[in-house]
Design an enzyme around this catalytic site. Structure first.
Site, PDB file in Angstrom:
ATOM      1  N   GLY A  58     130.639 -23.523 -17.460  1.00 28.97           N
ATOM      2  CA  GLY A  58     131.452 -22.298 -17.856  1.00 28.97           C
ATOM      3  C   GLY A  58     132.188 -22.169 -19.099  1.00 28.97           C
ATOM      4  N   CYS A  59     133.186 -21.769 -19.460  1.00 28.61           N
ATOM      5  CA  CYS A  59     133.606 -21.925 -20.767  1.00 28.61           C
ATOM      6  C   CYS A  59     134.101 -23.317 -21.100  1.00 28.61           C
ATOM      7  CB  CYS A  59     135.180 -21.138 -20.667  1.00 28.61           C
ATOM      8  SG  CYS A  59     136.436 -21.341 -21.973  1.00 28.61           S
TER       9      CYS A  59
END
Length: 173
Positions: free
Chosen positions: A9-10
């Site tokens: 993810g981020c």
């Protein structure tokens, strides 16, 4: 020292987790796995390059074994949903492990198989590392430098709480 590249993810979120792990010498946010000859935040977030937001984790295996690095990784992101982590949607947020040494691959495979044996449908991709593009300076150590950032305050504390609960012996005090 060993190095492994992780996409969960981020990169602001995964970076924050691994900066809190004992034996991790450095965490660098960047991009990997795309088909363009370069990568930057705007292009990657636009989905134009095929790259993934990743972190390059350099760690001392005598302090924190690769198995623990991988256990922390799988415990602190969603490895069961394709191209999505919470509100972040797109192939740049997919779950991936890029190993930097062939000797790491059996450990990665064992870790994933252990989770699958528990009935968890892992969609994490596993690949040999390719060219790593370091993210812009504004993305390095992001949460520590931007403690008031709303998204980080929503996404990161639960990950750190899970790290503290399940891996306290490996958490930096």
């Amino acid at each position: 020292m060993q190095t492994i590249i992780l996409g969960g993810g981020c990169f602001w979120c995964t970076e924050s987790v691994f900066l809190s792990v004992k034996g991790v010498e450095s965490v660098i946010s960047g991009y990997m796995g795309g088909n363009a000859v370069s990568a930057n935040y705007e292009a990657v977030c636009g989905g134009d390059t095929g790259h993934i937001e990743v972190i390059k984790v350099k760690f001392n295996e005598s302090t924190v074994p690769l198995e623990v690095i991988l256990d922390v990784f799988f415990a602190t992101h969603d490895p069961t949903t394709m191209d999505r982590q919470a509100n972040d949607v797109g192939s740049q947020y997919r779950s991936v492990v890029f190993y930097t040494d062939e000797t790491q691959k059996p450990t990665v495979d064992r870790t994933i198989n252990k989770l699958r044996d528990m009935g968890i449908n892992i969609v994490t991709e596993v690949h040999p590392a390719v060219e790593f593009y370091q993210a812009e300076d504004t993305h390095q150590d992001f949460f520590n430098r931007n403690p008031g950032q709303a998204y980080c305050n929503f996404a990161i504390p639960p990950k750190l709480a899970k790290l503290r609960k399940e891996f306290s012996q490996y958490m930096v005090s």
